[in-house]
Enzyme design. Structure first.
Site, mmCIF file in Angstrom:
data_model
loop_
_atom_site.group_PDB
_atom_site.id
_atom_site.type_symbol
_atom_site.label_atom_id
_atom_site.label_comp_id
_atom_site.label_asym_id
_atom_site.label_seq_id
_atom_site.Cartn_x
_atom_site.Cartn_y
_atom_site.Cartn_z
ATOM 1 N N TYR A 127 -3.087 -15.889 -10.119
ATOM 2 C CA TYR A 127 -2.701 -14.473 -10.258
ATOM 3 C C TYR A 127 -1.228 -14.368 -10.653
ATOM 4 C CZ TYR A 127 -1.023 -9.922 -8.589
ATOM 5 O OH TYR A 127 -0.394 -8.708 -8.472
ATOM 6 N N ALA B 215 -5.353 -4.394 -13.753
ATOM 7 C CA ALA B 215 -5.287 -5.856 -13.608
ATOM 8 C C ALA B 215 -6.279 -6.322 -12.562
ATOM 9 C CB ALA B 215 -3.882 -6.277 -13.162
ATOM 10 N N PHE C 196 6.532 -6.011 -4.256
ATOM 11 C CA PHE C 196 6.159 -6.852 -3.128
ATOM 12 C C PHE C 196 4.886 -6.211 -2.537
ATOM 13 C CE2 PHE C 196 9.399 -10.243 -2.801
ATOM 14 C CZ PHE C 196 9.952 -10.017 -4.046
ATOM 15 N N ASN C 197 4.660 -6.170 -1.258
ATOM 16 C CA ASN C 197 3.335 -5.726 -0.769
ATOM 17 C C ASN C 197 3.276 -4.213 -0.638
ATOM 18 O OD1 ASN C 197 3.511 -8.616 -0.200
ATOM 19 N ND2 ASN C 197 1.520 -8.289 0.760
ATOM 20 N N LEU D 290 -13.080 1.305 -13.947
ATOM 21 C CA LEU D 290 -13.677 1.541 -12.618
ATOM 22 C C LEU D 290 -14.221 0.253 -11.992
ATOM 23 C CD1 LEU D 290 -15.432 5.006 -13.196
ATOM 24 C CD2 LEU D 290 -13.125 4.530 -12.345
ATOM 25 N N HIS E 114 -6.845 -6.566 1.502
ATOM 26 C CA HIS E 114 -5.439 -6.399 1.890
ATOM 27 C C HIS E 114 -5.315 -6.144 3.396
ATOM 28 C CE1 HIS E 114 -5.340 -5.671 -2.458
ATOM 29 N NE2 HIS E 114 -4.100 -6.110 -2.396
ATOM 30 N N PHE F 50 -4.956 -15.211 8.714
ATOM 31 C CA PHE F 50 -5.081 -16.402 7.866
ATOM 32 C C PHE F 50 -3.847 -17.295 8.021
ATOM 33 C CE2 PHE F 50 -7.562 -13.407 4.876
ATOM 34 C CZ PHE F 50 -8.757 -13.686 5.530
HETATM 35 N N1 LIG Z 1 -1.246 -3.625 -4.261
HETATM 36 C C1 LIG Z 1 -0.209 -4.458 -4.224
HETATM 37 O O1 LIG Z 1 0.283 -4.805 -3.131
HETATM 38 C C2 LIG Z 1 0.419 -4.980 -5.494
HETATM 39 C C3 LIG Z 1 1.571 -5.787 -5.399
HETATM 40 C C4 LIG Z 1 2.127 -6.297 -6.566
HETATM 41 C C5 LIG Z 1 1.624 -5.954 -7.813
HETATM 42 N N2 LIG Z 1 0.513 -5.152 -7.871
HETATM 43 C C6 LIG Z 1 -0.004 -4.808 -9.202
HETATM 44 O O2 LIG Z 1 -0.159 -3.390 -9.285
HETATM 45 C C7 LIG Z 1 -1.272 -3.055 -10.119
HETATM 46 C C8 LIG Z 1 -2.217 -2.133 -9.371
HETATM 47 O O3 LIG Z 1 -2.682 -2.787 -8.196
HETATM 48 P P1 LIG Z 1 -3.658 -2.037 -7.175
HETATM 49 O O4 LIG Z 1 -3.414 -2.614 -5.831
HETATM 50 O O5 LIG Z 1 -3.572 -0.571 -7.392
HETATM 51 O O6 LIG Z 1 -5.076 -2.569 -7.695
HETATM 52 P P2 LIG Z 1 -6.472 -1.787 -7.857
HETATM 53 O O7 LIG Z 1 -7.495 -2.844 -7.991
HETATM 54 O O8 LIG Z 1 -6.618 -0.764 -6.778
HETATM 55 O O9 LIG Z 1 -6.283 -1.001 -9.229
HETATM 56 C C9 LIG Z 1 -6.456 -1.617 -10.490
HETATM 57 C C10 LIG Z 1 -7.183 -0.616 -11.385
HETATM 58 O O10 LIG Z 1 -7.300 -1.155 -12.694
HETATM 59 C C11 LIG Z 1 -8.642 -1.004 -13.153
HETATM 60 N N3 LIG Z 1 -8.849 -2.101 -14.114
HETATM 61 C C12 LIG Z 1 -8.803 -3.435 -13.876
HETATM 62 N N4 LIG Z 1 -8.964 -4.119 -15.019
HETATM 63 C C13 LIG Z 1 -9.117 -3.195 -16.007
HETATM 64 C C14 LIG Z 1 -9.302 -3.282 -17.416
HETATM 65 N N5 LIG Z 1 -9.364 -4.456 -18.045
HETATM 66 N N6 LIG Z 1 -9.437 -2.135 -18.110
HETATM 67 C C15 LIG Z 1 -9.376 -0.940 -17.488
HETATM 68 N N7 LIG Z 1 -9.185 -0.789 -16.169
HETATM 69 C C16 LIG Z 1 -9.055 -1.909 -15.435
HETATM 70 C C17 LIG Z 1 -9.501 -1.058 -11.906
HETATM 71 O O11 LIG Z 1 -10.748 -0.425 -12.039
HETATM 72 C C18 LIG Z 1 -8.586 -0.313 -10.895
HETATM 73 O O12 LIG Z 1 -8.828 1.078 -10.946
HETATM 74 C C19 LIG Z 1 -1.889 -4.399 -10.527
HETATM 75 O O13 LIG Z 1 -1.397 -4.731 -11.808
HETATM 76 C C20 LIG Z 1 -1.387 -5.381 -9.483
HETATM 77 O O14 LIG Z 1 -1.316 -6.688 -9.995
HETATM 78 C C21 LIG Z 1 -0.102 -4.657 -6.755
HETATM 79 O O1 LIG Z 2 -7.599 -10.120 6.570
HETATM 80 C C1 LIG Z 2 -6.466 -10.541 6.272
HETATM 81 C C2 LIG Z 2 -5.811 -10.177 5.061
HETATM 82 C C3 LIG Z 2 -4.564 -10.719 4.800
HETATM 83 N N1 LIG Z 2 -3.954 -11.559 5.673
HETATM 84 C C4 LIG Z 2 -2.621 -12.092 5.384
HETATM 85 O O2 LIG Z 2 -1.742 -10.992 5.267
HETATM 86 C C5 LIG Z 2 -0.725 -11.273 4.291
HETATM 87 C C6 LIG Z 2 -0.757 -10.151 3.242
HETATM 88 O O3 LIG Z 2 -1.984 -10.305 2.507
HETATM 89 P P1 LIG Z 2 -2.523 -9.185 1.483
HETATM 90 O O4 LIG Z 2 -2.434 -7.834 2.101
HETATM 91 O O5 LIG Z 2 -3.869 -9.659 1.026
HETATM 92 O O6 LIG Z 2 -1.468 -9.221 0.306
HETATM 93 P P2 LIG Z 2 -0.916 -10.466 -0.548
HETATM 94 O O7 LIG Z 2 -1.923 -11.542 -0.697
HETATM 95 O O8 LIG Z 2 0.429 -10.840 0.025
HETATM 96 O O9 LIG Z 2 -0.767 -9.854 -2.001
HETATM 97 C C7 LIG Z 2 -0.313 -8.523 -2.249
HETATM 98 O O10 LIG Z 2 1.069 -8.567 -2.462
HETATM 99 C C8 LIG Z 2 1.464 -9.349 -3.583
HETATM 100 C C9 LIG Z 2 2.983 -9.289 -3.686
HETATM 101 O O11 LIG Z 2 3.597 -9.900 -2.577
HETATM 102 C C10 LIG Z 2 0.814 -8.757 -4.817
HETATM 103 O O12 LIG Z 2 1.183 -9.465 -5.951
HETATM 104 C C11 LIG Z 2 -0.699 -8.732 -4.698
HETATM 105 O O13 LIG Z 2 -1.269 -8.074 -5.828
HETATM 106 C C12 LIG Z 2 -1.068 -7.971 -3.457
HETATM 107 O O14 LIG Z 2 -2.473 -8.073 -3.255
HETATM 108 C C13 LIG Z 2 -1.062 -12.645 3.707
HETATM 109 O O15 LIG Z 2 -0.290 -13.617 4.383
HETATM 110 C C14 LIG Z 2 -2.544 -12.849 4.065
HETATM 111 O O16 LIG Z 2 -2.939 -14.189 4.239
HETATM 112 C C15 LIG Z 2 -4.581 -11.916 6.868
HETATM 113 O O17 LIG Z 2 -4.048 -12.688 7.663
HETATM 114 N N2 LIG Z 2 -5.822 -11.387 7.125
#
Ligand SMILES: NC(=O)c1ccc[n+]([C@@H]2O[C@H](COP(=O)([O-])OP(=O)(O)OC[C@H]3O[C@@H](n4cnc5c(N)ncnc54)[C@H](O)[C@@H]3O)[C@@H](O)[C@H]2O)c1
Ligand SMILES: O=c1ccn([C@@H]2O[C@H](COP(=O)(O)OP(=O)(O)O[C@H]3O[C@H](CO)[C@@H](O)[C@H](O)[C@H]3O)[C@@H](O)[C@H]2O)c(=O)[nH]1
Length: 327
Positions: free
Chosen positions: A139, A73, A167-168, A33, A185, A204
């Protein structure tokens, strides 16, 4: 299958846990959490609160669990540049403990959340799985290190593993979506501004080598992503580590995302242009052809308006449960 889902109280993990439950799997979630929400754990899943490193060995009964889906993570690009220690420990050390607990318990399969950030600044787009992996932030480096460790565990110990390089991720499904205490995000930030929970949005960087000068990303619907996890669990082969990119295959700039959010919500959102965020590549666009061909994956929510609409419906549905409403 009997599955352990780490990070199932977080955004992607809570949606995937719902989809895996709907597919008939038996789910135990481990989450500390730290960024997740207890109320995101779906009905029908068991929940164990704790660090992966501390509880993996106790929840993986020898010979009893069919697989692990590992979402837990630290995952913020900007934060990883400022505090790499949190990422090397929170990602690599935690995951090595999980891999060792799986090996001890004889747990046969793993699906791992890898990322586009493993590639760094691509030489060309779309990015293939064979493209050079040169991360531009800690990361991405930690996720690449984990992918390397997984390959070795598969080759030497017979683990069946799949790394899914998202990806995103955006959108929502089944009452689950993005509701983080600290949100960084782009899409949830713009939607929180549309709701009046923030004064506006910062862009940004406006000097990237892109059509409008802002960074370009490939946004994938979290429901499509979840489907890929279900397919990967079925397809895994002992001794093999497969890696698949998962994206929609289309890039949208930060400005285009903000414009789409304004159209979907009907809100006028104040925008401020600021400098680049450290560690951000200019353009990330996926080729997901390998996942489509080899996993039989069929993403069908690739329209950015659909992704944003689903996220908007979820964000509005949160009401007082939105962390941004209390900020
Ligand atoms: N959201 C994206 O755009 C994106 C893109 C690429 C990869 N990912 C990967 O997908 C996964 C999930 O991302 P998300 O956006 O849902 O993140 P998130 O932060 O919403 O979810 C991560 C969850 O893991 C839990 N957690 C973190 N470290 C922990 C630990 N050591 N033990 C137990 N629980 C732990 C946190 O409490 C949280 O509930 C991550 O591995 C992230 O790197 C996400
Ligand atoms: O207030 C904001 C937030 C973000 N951005 C830009 O929007 C783009 C997307 O940013 P964000 O939504 O923070 O995602 P990323 O940093 O691209 O990373 C996401 O996507 C990656 C894969 O591409 C994953 O690995 C990461 O876990 C996930 O957080 C980037 O260029 C940021 O600089 C802004 O300009 N303003």
């Amino acid at each position: 299958m009997k599955l352990l889902v780490t990070g199932g109280a977080g955004y992607v993990g809570s949606v995937c846990a719902r989809v895996l439950l709907e597919a008939g799997h038996d789910i135990t979630i481990v989450d500390n959490l730290s960024t997740g929400n207890a109320d995101a754990v779906p009905d029908g899943a068991r929940f164990v609160e704790g660090n992966v490193r501390d509880v993996a060995a106790t929840v993986l009964d020898p010979g009893d669990v069919d697989g692990v889906v590992h979402f837990a993570a630290q995952s913020l690009v900007g934060e990883s540049v400022e505090n790499p220690q949190k990422y090397w420990h929170g990602n690599v050390v935690e995951t090595l403990a999980l891999l060792d607990a799986m090996r001890d318990a004889g747990t046969p399969r793993l699906v791992f959340s890898s990322t586009a950030a493993t590639y760094g600044e691509p030489e060309s787009v779309p990015i293939l799985e064979s493209s050079p992996a040169r991360p531009t932030n800690p990361y991405g480096a930690t996720k690449l290190a984990i992918d390397t460790a997984i390959s070795g565990y598969c080759a030497a110990y017979g683990l069946a593993a799949t790394s899914l390089r998202y990806f995103n991720v955006a959108g929502a499904h089944g009452g689950a979506g993005e509701n983080r205490v600290i949100e960084t995000h782009l899409i949830p930030i713009v939607l929180q501004a549309a709701l009046g929970h923030r004064a506006g949005v910062k862009i940004f960087g406006t000097d990237y080598p892109t059509d409008d000068g802002t960074a370009v990303r490939d946004y994938i619907h979290v429901y499509d992503l979840a489907q890929a996890h279900a397919l990967a669990l079925q397809a895994s082969t002992p001794g093999r580590h497969d890696i698949f990119n998962l994206g929609s295959g289309t890039g949208f700039s930060v400005r285009q995302v903000i414009d789409t959010c304004m159209t979907v919500t009907g809100a006028e959102i104040p925008v401020e242009e600021t400098g680049r965020r450290a560690g951000d590549p200019a353009v990330l666009i996926a080729s997901s052809d390998k996942a489509i061909a080899e996993l039989g994956w069929k993403p069908d929510r690739t329209d950015l308006s659909v992704i944003v609409s689903d996220a908007w419906d979820f964000t509005r549905s949160l009401g007082d449960r939105a962390h941004s409403a209390r900020a």
